[in-house]
Design an enzyme around this catalytic site. Structure first.
Site, PDB file in Angstrom:
ATOM      1  N   ASN A  90       0.977  -1.032   0.318  1.00 20.66           N
ATOM      2  CA  ASN A  90      -0.195   0.020  -0.331  1.00 20.66           C
ATOM      3  C   ASN A  90       0.804   1.350   0.171  1.00 20.66           C
ATOM      4  O   ASN A  90       2.269   1.443   0.604  1.00 20.66           O
ATOM      5  CB  ASN A  90      -0.619   0.372   0.979  1.00 20.66           C
ATOM      6  CG  ASN A  90      -1.424  -0.721   1.416  1.00 20.66           C
ATOM      7  OD1 ASN A  90      -2.488  -1.338   0.417  1.00 20.66           O
ATOM      8  ND2 ASN A  90      -2.276  -1.502   2.204  1.00 20.66           N
ATOM      9  N   HIS A 123      19.542 -15.700 -15.741  1.00 20.31           N
ATOM     10  CA  HIS A 123      19.418 -16.730 -16.731  1.00 20.31           C
ATOM     11  C   HIS A 123      20.587 -18.044 -16.622  1.00 20.31           C
ATOM     12  O   HIS A 123      21.903 -17.484 -16.406  1.00 20.31           O
ATOM     13  CB  HIS A 123      20.070 -16.139 -18.191  1.00 20.31           C
ATOM     14  CG  HIS A 123      18.289 -15.200 -18.807  1.00 20.31           C
ATOM     15  ND1 HIS A 123      17.865 -15.886 -19.382  1.00 20.31           N
ATOM     16  CD2 HIS A 123      18.726 -13.788 -18.781  1.00 20.31           C
ATOM     17  CE1 HIS A 123      16.835 -15.003 -20.360  1.00 20.31           C
ATOM     18  NE2 HIS A 123      17.475 -13.436 -19.421  1.00 20.31           N
ATOM     19  N   ALA A 170      21.247   6.449  -5.349  1.00 17.45           N
ATOM     20  CA  ALA A 170      21.268   6.623  -7.103  1.00 17.45           C
ATOM     21  C   ALA A 170      22.061   5.486  -7.812  1.00 17.45           C
ATOM     22  O   ALA A 170      23.169   5.773  -7.231  1.00 17.45           O
ATOM     23  CB  ALA A 170      21.151   7.964  -7.840  1.00 17.45           C
ATOM     24  N   ARG A 193      26.093   4.222   5.945  1.00 15.96           N
ATOM     25  CA  ARG A 193      25.608   4.512   7.186  1.00 15.96           C
ATOM     26  C   ARG A 193      24.024   3.857   7.739  1.00 15.96           C
ATOM     27  O   ARG A 193      23.696   3.293   6.975  1.00 15.96           O
ATOM     28  CB  ARG A 193      25.129   6.234   6.597  1.00 15.96           C
ATOM     29  CG  ARG A 193      26.251   7.114   6.475  1.00 15.96           C
ATOM     30  CD  ARG A 193      25.045   8.745   6.748  1.00 15.96           C
ATOM     31  NE  ARG A 193      24.478   8.948   6.856  1.00 15.96           N
ATOM     32  CZ  ARG A 193      23.291   9.724   6.650  1.00 15.96           C
ATOM     33  NH1 ARG A 193      23.572   9.900   7.053  1.00 15.96           N
ATOM     34  NH2 ARG A 193      22.713   9.917   5.975  1.00 15.96           N
TER      35      ARG A 193
END
Length: 207
Positions: A90, A123, A170, A193
């Protein structure tokens, strides 16, 4: 009933191949058009959930797909449950151009940024005399627990668990489990961290 059918197909490879050919285009490797038209009847979606119209839904009825209440799958994403279930909790958001290939379980309040790949599939590559595409696949479930943030262009490999309230920076390639209340960054990803509940602050882990 579906479980019995899957068990029967498991004991009859030829019949399994015939059924798969009926459901999935062998070249496009996606559900056939007639099956995609039936998706509203077998996809489980909760109140307030949104799947944008240009999402590629490679979703079949023989593996589970669930989208929780008020969760969103944004444009240009691909969601694929053909080799394993995709369960999304949710109030979670699958960002632009994400690829999610099951088996994957995503918890509640999870935010995925852009261009992320999460795959429970690998794979096989054992027989050097055969093309890799002919050697089948292995699946190991990916679990992303509640309240996780994953930054743009991250890659989450098969078998990984990302703990509650963790952040993946990122561009990170996550090759090992991420503990709860931690930050993972780099290629390969490492914990940079972690929250210390005794000191009530974020600390750098000792290496």
């Amino acid at each position: 009933m579906l479980a019995k059918l899957k068990k029967k197909l498991g004991h009859n490879p030829r019949l399994k191949q015939q059924v798969l050919h009926l459901l999935v285009h062998p070249v496009k490797t996606r559900p056939r058009r007639w099956l995609r038209l039936l998706q509203p009847f077998y996809l489980k979606r909760s109140k307030g959930s949104i799947i944008y119209g240009n999402v590629r839904k490679d979703l079949v009825p023989f593996n589970a797909f669930q989208l929780g209440a008020y969760s969103v799958i944004e444009s240009f994403s691909t969601i694929n449950n053909m080799v394993g279930a995709v369960i999304i909790g949710n109030h979670s958001r699958i960002g632009l151009s994400n690829t999610v290939i099951g088996p994957v379980t995503i918890g509640n309040q999870v935010n995925l940024a852009q261009n992320i790949v999460i795959s429970g599939l690998n794979h096989n590559y054992r027989d050097i005399t055969q093309p890799i595409s002919k050697q089948g696949v292995t699946t190991i479930p990916v679990t992303i627990e509640d309240d996780v943030w994953i930054g743009a262009n991250a890659v989450i490999l098969a078998g990984i668990t990302i703990g509650k309230h963790a952040v993946v920076a990122a561009g990170t390639v996550v090759t090992c489990n991420v503990p709860p209340y931690s930050v993972c960054a780099g290629n390969p990803g490492r914990i940079v961290r972690q929250y210390d509940f005794e000191q009530k602050t974020w600390i750098k882990p000792v290496r």
